[in-house]
Motif scaffolding. Structure first.
Motif, PDB file in Angstrom:
ATOM      1  N   ARG A 149       0.833  -1.214   0.000  1.00 26.34           N
ATOM      2  CA  ARG A 149       0.000   0.000   0.000  1.00 26.34           C
ATOM      3  C   ARG A 149       0.863   1.258   0.000  1.00 26.34           C
ATOM      4  NH1 ARG A 149      -3.296  -3.371   2.753  1.00 26.34           N
ATOM      5  NH2 ARG A 149      -2.414  -2.974   4.814  1.00 26.34           N
ATOM      6  N   VAL A 150       1.933   1.269   0.802  1.00 23.32           N
ATOM      7  CA  VAL A 150       2.816   2.427   0.851  1.00 23.32           C
ATOM      8  C   VAL A 150       3.571   2.568  -0.473  1.00 23.32           C
ATOM      9  CG1 VAL A 150       4.819   3.445   2.003  1.00 23.32           C
ATOM     10  CG2 VAL A 150       3.021   2.385   3.369  1.00 23.32           C
ATOM     11  N   ALA A 151       4.013   1.457  -1.052  1.00 23.00           N
ATOM     12  CA  ALA A 151       4.698   1.514  -2.352  1.00 23.00           C
ATOM     13  C   ALA A 151       3.766   2.074  -3.429  1.00 23.00           C
ATOM     14  CB  ALA A 151       5.212   0.128  -2.740  1.00 23.00           C
ATOM     15  N   GLU A 152       2.481   1.712  -3.399  1.00 27.55           N
ATOM     16  CA  GLU A 152       1.509   2.257  -4.358  1.00 27.55           C
ATOM     17  C   GLU A 152       1.314   3.754  -4.152  1.00 27.55           C
ATOM     18  OE1 GLU A 152      -2.117  -0.024  -4.228  1.00 27.55           O
ATOM     19  OE2 GLU A 152      -1.072  -1.878  -4.749  1.00 27.55           O
ATOM     20  N   LEU A 153       1.292   4.211  -2.897  1.00 25.94           N
ATOM     21  CA  LEU A 153       1.198   5.650  -2.620  1.00 25.94           C
ATOM     22  C   LEU A 153       2.399   6.387  -3.195  1.00 25.94           C
ATOM     23  CD1 LEU A 153      -0.061   5.682   1.094  1.00 25.94           C
ATOM     24  CD2 LEU A 153      -1.308   6.486  -0.917  1.00 25.94           C
ATOM     25  N   LEU A 154       3.579   5.793  -3.039  1.00 22.04           N
ATOM     26  CA  LEU A 154       4.791   6.413  -3.573  1.00 22.04           C
ATOM     27  C   LEU A 154       4.748   6.457  -5.096  1.00 22.04           C
ATOM     28  CD1 LEU A 154       7.479   4.761  -1.268  1.00 22.04           C
ATOM     29  CD2 LEU A 154       6.644   7.118  -1.173  1.00 22.04           C
ATOM     30  N   GLN A 155       4.276   5.376  -5.729  1.00 22.33           N
ATOM     31  CA  GLN A 155       4.184   5.353  -7.186  1.00 22.33           C
ATOM     32  C   GLN A 155       3.198   6.411  -7.680  1.00 22.33           C
ATOM     33  OE1 GLN A 155       3.126   1.575  -8.918  1.00 22.33           O
ATOM     34  NE2 GLN A 155       3.960   2.158 -10.897  1.00 22.33           N
ATOM     35  N   GLN A 156       2.099   6.578  -6.983  1.00 20.52           N
ATOM     36  CA  GLN A 156       1.127   7.598  -7.353  1.00 20.52           C
ATOM     37  C   GLN A 156       1.739   8.990  -7.205  1.00 20.52           C
ATOM     38  OE1 GLN A 156      -2.459   7.528  -5.013  1.00 20.52           O
ATOM     39  NE2 GLN A 156      -3.413   9.150  -6.196  1.00 20.52           N
ATOM     40  N   ALA A 157       2.475   9.213  -6.113  1.00 19.01           N
ATOM     41  CA  ALA A 157       3.120  10.516  -5.898  1.00 19.01           C
ATOM     42  C   ALA A 157       4.147  10.796  -6.989  1.00 19.01           C
ATOM     43  CB  ALA A 157       3.770  10.561  -4.521  1.00 19.01           C
ATOM     44  N   CYS A 158       4.857   9.773  -7.443  1.00 17.59           N
ATOM     45  CA  CYS A 158       5.832   9.943  -8.521  1.00 17.59           C
ATOM     46  C   CYS A 158       5.118  10.299  -9.825  1.00 17.59           C
ATOM     47  CB  CYS A 158       6.661   8.665  -8.677  1.00 17.59           C
ATOM     48  SG  CYS A 158       7.986   8.793  -9.896  1.00 17.59           S
ATOM     49  N   GLY A 159       4.029   9.622 -10.110  1.00 18.03           N
ATOM     50  CA  GLY A 159       3.262   9.904 -11.320  1.00 18.03           C
ATOM     51  C   GLY A 159       2.653  11.288 -11.340  1.00 18.03           C
ATOM     52  N   GLU A 160       2.344  11.811 -10.169  1.00 17.88           N
ATOM     53  CA  GLU A 160       1.756  13.154 -10.075  1.00 17.88           C
ATOM     54  C   GLU A 160       2.819  14.244 -10.004  1.00 17.88           C
ATOM     55  OE1 GLU A 160      -0.669  12.747  -6.589  1.00 17.88           O
ATOM     56  OE2 GLU A 160      -2.240  11.665  -7.666  1.00 17.88           O
ATOM     57  N   GLY A 161       4.088  13.869  -9.993  1.00 17.15           N
ATOM     58  CA  GLY A 161       5.151  14.864  -9.952  1.00 17.15           C
ATOM     59  C   GLY A 161       5.542  15.299  -8.557  1.00 17.15           C
ATOM     60  N   ARG A 162       5.043  14.614  -7.538  1.00 14.58           N
ATOM     61  CA  ARG A 162       5.395  14.974  -6.164  1.00 14.58           C
ATOM     62  C   ARG A 162       6.684  14.312  -5.707  1.00 14.58           C
ATOM     63  NH1 ARG A 162       0.886  13.368  -2.654  1.00 14.58           N
ATOM     64  NH2 ARG A 162       0.342  11.861  -4.242  1.00 14.58           N
ATOM     65  N   LEU A 163       7.131  13.295  -6.440  1.00 15.68           N
ATOM     66  CA  LEU A 163       8.418  12.630  -6.216  1.00 15.68           C
ATOM     67  C   LEU A 163       9.089  12.421  -7.561  1.00 15.68           C
ATOM     68  CD1 LEU A 163       7.574   9.685  -3.754  1.00 15.68           C
ATOM     69  CD2 LEU A 163       8.743  11.806  -3.194  1.00 15.68           C
ATOM     70  N   THR A 164      10.407  12.490  -7.586  1.00 12.44           N
ATOM     71  CA  THR A 164      11.145  12.149  -8.802  1.00 12.44           C
ATOM     72  C   THR A 164      11.365  10.643  -8.816  1.00 12.44           C
ATOM     73  OG1 THR A 164      13.303  12.375  -7.757  1.00 12.44           O
ATOM     74  CG2 THR A 164      12.341  14.380  -8.723  1.00 12.44           C
ATOM     75  N   LEU A 165      11.823  10.122  -9.941  1.00  8.37           N
ATOM     76  CA  LEU A 165      12.105   8.693 -10.031  1.00  8.37           C
ATOM     77  C   LEU A 165      13.181   8.295  -9.022  1.00  8.37           C
ATOM     78  CD1 LEU A 165      11.551   6.009 -11.409  1.00  8.37           C
ATOM     79  CD2 LEU A 165      13.178   6.659 -13.186  1.00  8.37           C
ATOM     80  N   GLU A 166      14.176   9.146  -8.853  1.00 10.66           N
ATOM     81  CA  GLU A 166      15.235   8.867  -7.883  1.00 10.66           C
ATOM     82  C   GLU A 166      14.681   8.853  -6.457  1.00 10.66           C
ATOM     83  OE1 GLU A 166      19.751  10.204  -7.301  1.00 10.66           O
ATOM     84  OE2 GLU A 166      18.336  11.867  -7.215  1.00 10.66           O
ATOM     85  N   GLU A 167      13.877   9.866  -6.108  1.00 12.02           N
ATOM     86  CA  GLU A 167      13.276   9.897  -4.767  1.00 12.02           C
ATOM     87  C   GLU A 167      12.387   8.673  -4.555  1.00 12.02           C
ATOM     88  OE1 GLU A 167      12.838  14.729  -4.124  1.00 12.02           O
ATOM     89  OE2 GLU A 167      11.347  13.643  -5.294  1.00 12.02           O
ATOM     90  N   PHE A 168      11.633   8.320  -5.586  1.00 10.53           N
ATOM     91  CA  PHE A 168      10.777   7.139  -5.509  1.00 10.53           C
ATOM     92  C   PHE A 168      11.613   5.889  -5.257  1.00 10.53           C
ATOM     93  CE2 PHE A 168       9.018   3.497  -7.864  1.00 10.53           C
ATOM     94  CZ  PHE A 168       7.882   3.264  -7.103  1.00 10.53           C
ATOM     95  N   SER A 169      12.710   5.738  -6.000  1.00 10.17           N
ATOM     96  CA  SER A 169      13.562   4.560  -5.854  1.00 10.17           C
ATOM     97  C   SER A 169      14.119   4.438  -4.444  1.00 10.17           C
ATOM     98  CB  SER A 169      14.720   4.611  -6.859  1.00 10.17           C
ATOM     99  OG  SER A 169      14.242   4.571  -8.167  1.00 10.17           O
ATOM    100  N   VAL A 170      14.591   5.548  -3.899  1.00 10.15           N
ATOM    101  CA  VAL A 170      15.150   5.530  -2.544  1.00 10.15           C
ATOM    102  C   VAL A 170      14.067   5.184  -1.526  1.00 10.15           C
ATOM    103  CG1 VAL A 170      16.153   6.988  -0.728  1.00 10.15           C
ATOM    104  CG2 VAL A 170      17.028   7.116  -3.070  1.00 10.15           C
ATOM    105  N   ARG A 171      12.915   5.810  -1.666  1.00  3.89           N
ATOM    106  CA  ARG A 171      11.839   5.589  -0.692  1.00  3.89           C
ATOM    107  C   ARG A 171      11.243   4.183  -0.782  1.00  3.89           C
ATOM    108  NH1 ARG A 171       9.008  10.804   1.166  1.00  3.89           N
ATOM    109  NH2 ARG A 171      10.539  12.392   0.636  1.00  3.89           N
ATOM    110  N   VAL A 172      11.081   3.654  -1.985  1.00  3.45           N
ATOM    111  CA  VAL A 172      10.517   2.310  -2.099  1.00  3.45           C
ATOM    112  C   VAL A 172      11.498   1.284  -1.530  1.00  3.45           C
ATOM    113  CG1 VAL A 172      11.221   1.557  -4.415  1.00  3.45           C
ATOM    114  CG2 VAL A 172       8.974   0.938  -3.547  1.00  3.45           C
TER     115      VAL A 172
END
Length: 191
Positions: free
Chosen positions: A16-39
């Motif tokens: 569920r948290v990984a899906e939230l992060l993916q959604q935030a990345c898709g909306e521009g609230r996280l970069t791919l790099e930030e997403f990778s680190v957080r996931v």
């Protein structure tokens, strides 16, 4: 009485948290790099509190600079650098370089795609693609009288990160794909 041991997060909680992060990345609230680190932090979290820390500071709205949408990069007798925060709305990015140099840094890209496809050609030129560590990369394409080098860090793939497929035909050119660790510096640094 012993000290209570915090419960480990379940796989469902982590998903569920990984899906939230993916959604935030898709909306521009996280970069791919930030997403990778957080996931990566999601799957290594030892407690519910560590899991909660991963999403606590995500911006409620997209940050400035994330609205630049790119679908194609064309470089002719020139130099192009696509870096910093930018948005990839579809899974495909076309790149065409003729007698020039193109550098594509995917660490700060915002996308919700599971697969990013980079297709195109490079003739008498140079194409360099930088990806965050922990992202799977597949490279195909015709290499004719050219150099092709893929240098990815020997780290495990981070679950939930997109696969990057590079399908570029090169003639008398240099194609380089490499991963870089997360940086604490702004993405505008020069290489």
């Amino acid at each position: 009485m012993g000290i209570p041991v915090p419960a480990r997060p379940s796989d469902g909680d982590r998903e569920r948290v990984a899906e939230l992060l993916q959604q935030a990345c898709g909306e521009g609230r996280l970069t791919l790099e930030e997403f990778s680190v957080r996931v990566g932090a999601v799957w290594s979290a030892e407690s519910e509190s560590e899991l909660a820390l991963v999403t606590r500071d995500i911006a409620p709205t997209p940050v400035v600079g994330s609205a630049r949408t790119v679908e194609k990069i064309v470089t002719v007798f020139s130099q192009t650098k696509r870096r910093g925060r930018w948005r990839l709305r579809s899974r495909r990015l076309g790149t065409y370089t003729v007698f020039g140099s193109t550098k594509i840094d995917l660490r700060d890209v915002a996308t919700a795609e599971d697969v990013i496809e980079i297709n195109g050609c490079c003739v008498f030129g140079e194409l360099k693609i930088i990806v965050p560590q922990g992202v799977e990369v597949e490279v195909t394409g015709v290499v004719a009288l050219s150099s092709q080098e893929t240098r990815l860090a020997a780290v495990p793939r981070l679950p939930g990160t997109p696969e990057i497929r590079v399908r570029v035909t090169t003639w008398f050119s240099n194609l380089e794909i490499r991963s870089r660790p997360p940086s604490l510096e702004p993405a505008i640094q020069d290489d």
